[in-house]
Design a protein around this motif. Structure first.
Motif, PDB file in Angstrom:
ATOM      1  N   ASN A 224       7.062  -1.417  -3.539  1.00 58.88           N
ATOM      2  CA  ASN A 224       7.233  -0.541  -4.710  1.00 58.88           C
ATOM      3  C   ASN A 224       5.871  -0.028  -5.154  1.00 58.88           C
ATOM      4  O   ASN A 224       4.834  -0.484  -4.672  1.00 58.88           O
ATOM      5  N   ASP A 225       5.877   0.918  -6.057  1.00 53.74           N
ATOM      6  CA  ASP A 225       4.624   1.541  -6.497  1.00 53.74           C
ATOM      7  C   ASP A 225       3.631   0.525  -7.031  1.00 53.74           C
ATOM      8  O   ASP A 225       2.420   0.627  -6.810  1.00 53.74           O
ATOM      9  N   ARG A 226       4.147  -0.487  -7.734  1.00 55.33           N
ATOM     10  CA  ARG A 226       3.282  -1.475  -8.358  1.00 55.33           C
ATOM     11  C   ARG A 226       2.409  -2.180  -7.319  1.00 55.33           C
ATOM     12  O   ARG A 226       1.182  -2.247  -7.476  1.00 55.33           O
ATOM     13  N   PHE A 227       3.038  -2.694  -6.271  1.00 56.05           N
ATOM     14  CA  PHE A 227       2.288  -3.446  -5.259  1.00 56.05           C
ATOM     15  C   PHE A 227       1.592  -2.544  -4.252  1.00 56.05           C
ATOM     16  O   PHE A 227       0.443  -2.777  -3.876  1.00 56.05           O
ATOM     17  N   VAL A 228       2.304  -1.493  -3.788  1.00 60.17           N
ATOM     18  CA  VAL A 228       1.748  -0.646  -2.729  1.00 60.17           C
ATOM     19  C   VAL A 228       0.462   0.028  -3.183  1.00 60.17           C
ATOM     20  O   VAL A 228      -0.511   0.130  -2.436  1.00 60.17           O
ATOM     21  N   SER A 229       0.435   0.488  -4.441  1.00 63.75           N
ATOM     22  CA  SER A 229      -0.774   1.164  -4.952  1.00 63.75           C
ATOM     23  C   SER A 229      -1.973   0.216  -4.931  1.00 63.75           C
ATOM     24  O   SER A 229      -3.095   0.604  -4.607  1.00 63.75           O
ATOM     25  N   ILE A 230      -1.702  -1.069  -5.237  1.00 64.30           N
ATOM     26  CA  ILE A 230      -2.801  -2.057  -5.218  1.00 64.30           C
ATOM     27  C   ILE A 230      -3.245  -2.332  -3.780  1.00 64.30           C
ATOM     28  O   ILE A 230      -4.442  -2.399  -3.476  1.00 64.30           O
ATOM     29  N   LEU A 231      -2.271  -2.472  -2.867  1.00 69.03           N
ATOM     30  CA  LEU A 231      -2.611  -2.727  -1.462  1.00 69.03           C
ATOM     31  C   LEU A 231      -3.442  -1.574  -0.899  1.00 69.03           C
ATOM     32  O   LEU A 231      -4.375  -1.790  -0.122  1.00 69.03           O
ATOM     33  N   MET A 232      -3.089  -0.353  -1.276  1.00 71.49           N
ATOM     34  CA  MET A 232      -3.859   0.808  -0.813  1.00 71.49           C
ATOM     35  C   MET A 232      -5.288   0.769  -1.357  1.00 71.49           C
ATOM     36  O   MET A 232      -6.239   1.132  -0.669  1.00 71.49           O
ATOM     37  N   ARG A 233      -5.409   0.318  -2.610  1.00 71.92           N
ATOM     38  CA  ARG A 233      -6.747   0.204  -3.197  1.00 71.92           C
ATOM     39  C   ARG A 233      -7.556  -0.855  -2.441  1.00 71.92           C
ATOM     40  O   ARG A 233      -8.739  -0.668  -2.168  1.00 71.92           O
ATOM     41  N   PHE A 234      -6.863  -1.961  -2.094  1.00 70.71           N
ATOM     42  CA  PHE A 234      -7.549  -3.041  -1.375  1.00 70.71           C
ATOM     43  C   PHE A 234      -8.042  -2.578  -0.002  1.00 70.71           C
ATOM     44  O   PHE A 234      -9.034  -3.088   0.513  1.00 70.71           O
ATOM     45  N   LEU A 235      -7.325  -1.617   0.611  1.00 67.26           N
ATOM     46  CA  LEU A 235      -7.719  -1.137   1.938  1.00 67.26           C
ATOM     47  C   LEU A 235      -9.088  -0.459   1.925  1.00 67.26           C
ATOM     48  O   LEU A 235      -9.678  -0.237   2.984  1.00 67.26           O
ATOM     49  N   LYS A 236      -9.581  -0.146   0.744  1.00 61.87           N
ATOM     50  CA  LYS A 236     -10.903   0.481   0.635  1.00 61.87           C
ATOM     51  C   LYS A 236     -11.964  -0.517   0.179  1.00 61.87           C
ATOM     52  O   LYS A 236     -13.114  -0.147  -0.019  1.00 61.87           O
ATOM     53  N   MET A 237     -11.548  -1.780   0.005  1.00 57.91           N
ATOM     54  CA  MET A 237     -12.489  -2.803  -0.475  1.00 57.91           C
ATOM     55  C   MET A 237     -12.841  -3.741   0.685  1.00 57.91           C
ATOM     56  O   MET A 237     -11.966  -4.433   1.210  1.00 57.91           O
ATOM     57  N   PRO A 238     -14.088  -3.761   1.131  1.00 55.17           N
ATOM     58  CA  PRO A 238     -14.493  -4.500   2.343  1.00 55.17           C
ATOM     59  C   PRO A 238     -14.006  -5.937   2.409  1.00 55.17           C
ATOM     60  O   PRO A 238     -13.617  -6.415   3.468  1.00 55.17           O
ATOM     61  N   LEU A 239     -14.003  -6.667   1.292  1.00 54.02           N
ATOM     62  CA  LEU A 239     -13.632  -8.085   1.324  1.00 54.02           C
ATOM     63  C   LEU A 239     -12.121  -8.309   1.319  1.00 54.02           C
ATOM     64  O   LEU A 239     -11.661  -9.416   1.592  1.00 54.02           O
ATOM     65  N   LEU A 240     -11.350  -7.286   0.986  1.00 52.53           N
ATOM     66  CA  LEU A 240      -9.897  -7.451   0.839  1.00 52.53           C
ATOM     67  C   LEU A 240      -9.084  -6.687   1.874  1.00 52.53           C
ATOM     68  O   LEU A 240      -7.893  -6.948   2.052  1.00 52.53           O
TER      69      LEU A 240
END
Length: 962
Positions: A224-240
């Motif tokens: 859902n938007d709640r989780f997917v948006s966070i996962l997409m943000r994490f894809l740009k964070m080197p440690l996550l």
């Protein structure tokens, strides 16, 4: 706690202390309060700094949870719960935080309590955990580890569960879905948003938990938007981002309706495209790109599964949509498959392979699909190239990994060939032509690749699809043109060792080419024999070429008659014995030389020379061995340095092995006699027999002589017989069990080949051989020496095999002509082997021998005294053996023994008829307390069909034993 016993847990503790600790551990496990003692020790803080004691205590509690906790009293349940809560609180404080392996054990302990208590005995399990999260990041991490441990116990499909455990796990998951999954999902959201910057490690563990649980909870809670948006943000964070990749991978892998799955993947693809993450740049960090490659691989495989499911329905529109979604991922597959990093490329090879399988199911290809096939071929060919760092002379782990990766690419290449052979042949033809016409100006990697692809065509496009090579030039195939180009291009002169080696591999694979274009044979033979092949500066190349040359010569031997003497001359320097005293660097190992001696032998045997000439050439070939053998034997005997002495012994053994290998060229069509080479080999045998007189490294030298004798028995006729007595005399002298066991097959071979011709000699030496065997068998052996016991067992079995050979090769006169007392002794050894020695293979042999003797001597006009032996010994043996406690009717080998017993009794019936039946009914079976009804039943079964009697016999003895 027993402090003295706990000292044994220290890695530096002595053996007695460790033993005391193990005994204490076992004592605590069986003690009713052992787990409580350990729980108190863990919560008291006494052993905070001692990891060994803490882990020991957790193991005791683990054992209790696994074995007795299900039947615990309400008081014990409360005590366990209180202990776990206290342990959790201790794990949540920095001052009492444990190492990772202890925390993992705590999580496992929690999961074991959970599967026993939830939901009936501890309904608030998750509520209690969630209320502890305010204690901080250590508590959160512990909570997540417990969730992972629960997944391992309840969900993990790789763990085999009983039916009862499966039903329990299903009940737990259903209850969790109904009562607490919503709370858990909210806690995960809180954790990943709270700790994404302050504690990335906790956030990564949480993503791992989401990935595990998404496989069995409602997908809409996570996708859902709640989780997917966070996962997409994490894809740009080197440690996550790597954990985020894995989490999305698990979401996409969840089982669901094929169209729902297709839409979910398309949705993720769209978001990934928009963020640009799915198109990493060339300088992006390798581990993340490999994770992204794995994710795209998963997308491709899931879309293929969805398409396959939809294609079996009538939903043509949805099937087309799934296929379109799949086709749209192919460009992404190309991007990752073609990545410079082989780990990135290797992560997506399964998608490439399975996509080809999809295309195989198509009745025709679209233009886009044809482009995809061509694009995939280009990527595969490009990725097969070696890089600069590859070490050809010292191949290590990285080189092995590349070879494994190359095999994956080869599978894709072969599958593409099955899909469109013309595409592959055309592409390889173009590449080979453009490369080999200009190889001197190109990088070695490109040249090696061209020759390798030519080699691979033979497997990718089998000749069953059409003859590869034709003598008619107008029908010459592309493969024939490529072979002609390769052998005439001079590419075998390339300085890089990988290219001449691949050249020879290819030449041998396509040896049939030289049957139709014989004019190229001379050039290729020269390549094998000069510095490109057998005289190459690379030991690896020389070694492989020795084997390949042997194969090449055998493949085209009919076309190389005019080159034979030149070949023998050019390999002569490579046939020199590698002795400890010649002080030169040897070109080939002894194993490599084996191939050359065999090749040389084949050349001489299949030459069209007169027998005299063949004998001369064979003598010249064996000369390096024969001329030096005596001198080397003397040096070995006089050498005082044991290391050098062993070197000489090994050299002598190799020399005999070379001569044995040389004889491999002879066959039933080209015998040693027809080739006029008997003297060359019998003279060599005389020289080798000298080695039997030395006491040094006896076993090594005896192996060499025996091996050569085996070959001579195959190749010679009666010419070998005069040498057998001499060899036997020395081989039996002071022989141990293993040497005798190795010697008997030689005697068996002689018996099988010469039969009655060897009988007079065997008659003479038979009792000598038997006495030597039993002298060794009866010698004392240490009961604990398993090797010596095993050697004796094998020797006894070999002895029975020897007797079996005598009775089955029409030479029973060897036994019949022995003195009566000696024959009686031999017959008793067979009865003992059949009854007293619990070795099913040996027993089967013994009963087979007895059956055969009954068939030969069991009639009324048979060997004097044998009828009496048959009634007094053979028939009782048939009844005694199966009643032994060691005779296991459930064992397959033992059942075969029973089959032989049945045949033996049937053979006696055949020879003695009613006389035998009367003996059973009136004399023998009554002594065994068999009732008259069973005796009658037994005799009826004995007169019936062999299969029926065998079946009855099994039932008869099963009942007798019970």
């Amino acid at each position: 706690m027993d402090e003295h016993a706990l000292l044994g847990l220290d890695p530096q503790a002595d053996r007695d202390s460790r033993q005391r600790a193990i005994q204490y551990f076992e004592q605590l496990k069986v003690s009713l309060d052992g787990w409580k003692v350990c729980a108190a020790a863990l919560t008291s803080g006494t052993y905070y700094s001692n990891d060994h004691v803490k882990f020991f205590c957790y193991q005791v509690i683990e054992n209790y949870l696994k074995t007795r906790y299900l039947t615990a009293s309400p008081v014990e349940l409360q005590e366990m719960k209180a202990s776990l809560v206290t342990i959790f609180r201790l794990q949540s404080q920095e001052s009492t935080q444990d190492k990772s392996f202890i925390r993992n054990k705590v999580a496992q302990i929690y999961s074991l309590a959970f599967i026993a208590d939830y939901p009936h005995r501890w309904a608030t399990f998750f509520t209690d955990l969630l209320q502890s999260l305010h204690l901080g990041s250590l508590a959160v991490e512990m909570y997540l580890k417990i969730l992972l441990a629960i997944d391992s116990e309840v969900v993990d499909r790789e763990i085999v569960h009983t039916q009862q455990e499966t039903e329990r796990n299903t009940m737990i998951k259903d209850t969790m879905r109904e009562h607490c999954i919503g709370q858990l999902v909210n806690s995960w959201f809180q954790i990943i948003t709270t700790y994404e910057t302050s504690n990335p490690e906790v956030t990564c563990i949480c993503q791992d938990v989401i990935g595990k649980y998404v496989s069995w909870i409602d997908i809409n809670l996570i996708a859902n938007d709640r989780f997917v948006s966070i996962l997409m943000r994490f894809l740009k964070m080197p440690l996550l981002r790597e954990s985020a990749c894995d989490c999305i991978h698990e979401i996409i892998s969840k089982g669901m309706d094929p169209m729902t799955k297709t839409k979910l993947i398309e949705s993720f693809t769209s978001i990934l495209e928009n963020t640009g993450v799915i198109h990493p740049t060339e300088d992006e960090e390798g581990d993340f790109v490999a994770k992204m490659s794995r994710l795209v691989n998963c997308m491709g495989l899931q879309l293929i599964q969805s398409w396959q499911k939809l294609s079996k329905t009538t939903e043509t529109e949805n099937t087309a949509l799934a296929l379109q979604a799949l086709e749209n991922k192919v460009s992404l597959m190309f991007r990752f498959l073609g990545d410079e990093d082989d780990d990135v490329s290797g992560a997506i090879t399964t998608f490439a392979h399975d996509y080809i399988n999809v295309l195989k199911q198509m009745t025709s290809f679209s233009q886009k699909q044809r482009q995809n096939m061509e694009g995939l071929l280009l990527v595969v060919v490009k990725k097969m190239k070696y890089d600069e760092s590859y070490n050809f002379e010292q191949e290590g782990e990285e080189e092995a990994m590349f070879q494994e990766y190359r095999k994956q690419l080869k599978v894709i290449f072969n599958n593409l060939a099955q899909l469109d052979s013309q595409l592959i042949v055309g592409a390889v033809h173009n590449l080979v032509a453009s490369t080999l016409q200009n190889w001197k100006a190109m990088e070695y990697q490109d040249v090696e690749l061209a020759v390798t692809l030519l080699y691979m065509l033979g497997e990718a496009i089998p000749s069953s699809q059409g003859q590869h090579f034709s003598g008619n030039q107008s029908k010459a195939t592309a493969l024939q043109e490529m072979m002609r180009l390769m052998v005439t291009s001079g590419v075998s002169h390339h300085a890089h060792p990988s290219i001449p080696l691949q050249f020879f591999e290819t030449v041998v694979r396509y040896d049939k080419f030289f049957h139709v274009e014989t004019l190229h044979i001379a050039e290729v033979l020269m390549a094998f024999l000069d510095e490109r092949g057998l005289h190459n500066k690379s030991p690896h190349v020389r070694s492989r070429v020795a084997y390949l040359f042997s194969r090449f010569v055998k493949g085209i031997k009919v076309h190389i008659q005019s080159y034979i003497e030149e070949i023998l001359k050019r390999i002569h320097d490579l046939l020199v014995l590698n002795t400890p005293d010649n002080g030169i660097q040897h070109s080939l190992t002894s194993d490599d030389q084996m191939f050359l001696y065999e090749t040389a032998g084949v050349l001489v045997v299949f030459s069209q020379f007169a027998p005299e000439k063949k004998q001369q050439l064979m003598r010249e070939l064996l000369a390096p061995i024969v001329n030096r053998f005596g001198g080397l034997l003397t040096k070995m005997c006089t050498e005082t340095d044991e290391r050098k002495r062993l070197g000489y012994a090994q050299c002598l053994s190799q020399a005999m092995a070379f001569a044995s290998r040389t004889s491999k060229g002879f066959s039933n069509q080209q015998t040693m006699k027809q080739c006029g080479c008997i003297e060359a080999f019998t003279e060599t045998l005389k020289v080798f027999l000298q080695a039997l007189n030395t006491p040094h490294h006896r076993q090594l030298l005896h192996i060499g002589v025996r091996q050569y004798l085996h070959r001579m028995v195959v190749c010679l006729e009666s010419e070998i017989l005069p040498y057998i007595p001499v060899a036997m005399e020395h081989l039996l002298k002071q022989a141990d069990a293993r040497e005798l066991h190795d010697f008997i097959p030689l005697m068996n071979q002689v018996v099988q080949k010469f039969k009655k011709h060897i009988a007079p000699f065997l008659q003479e030496v038979f009792m000598l051989l038997v006495s030597v065997i039993f002298q060794v068998l009866n010698s004392p052996t240490d009961a604990l020496d398993q090797v010596a016991t095993g050697d004796k067992k094998m020797l006894r079995r070999s002895y029975f095999l020897f007797l079996s050979n005598l009775v089955n090769n029409d030479v029973t006169e060897v036994l019949a002509n022995q003195e009566g007392q000696n024959l009686q002794q031999v017959l008793i050894t067979i009865i003992q082997g059949a009854v007293d020695i619990p070795d099913p293979q040996g027993q089967k042999l013994c009963f087979a021998i007895l059956r055969r003797l009954v068939e030969i001597w069991g009639g009324k006009d048979g060997l004097a005294g044998f009828g009496d032996f048959m009634y007094k010994s053979i028939i009782p043996a048939c009844f005694m053996a199966p009643t032994k406690t060691t005779f296991d009717m459930a064992d397959a080998q033992t059942v075969l023994v029973l089959g032989e017993i049945a045949q033996c009794l049937k053979a006696v019936l055949e020879k003695r008829g009613e006389d035998f039946l009367n003996y059973l009914q009136t004399e023998y079976l009554p002594t065994l307390n068999v009732t008259p009804e069973i005796i009658q039943e037994f005799c009826q079964a004995l007169k019936s069909d062999a299969k029926v009697f065998k079946k009855y016999l099994k039932m008869f003895f099963s009942q007798a034993k019970s």
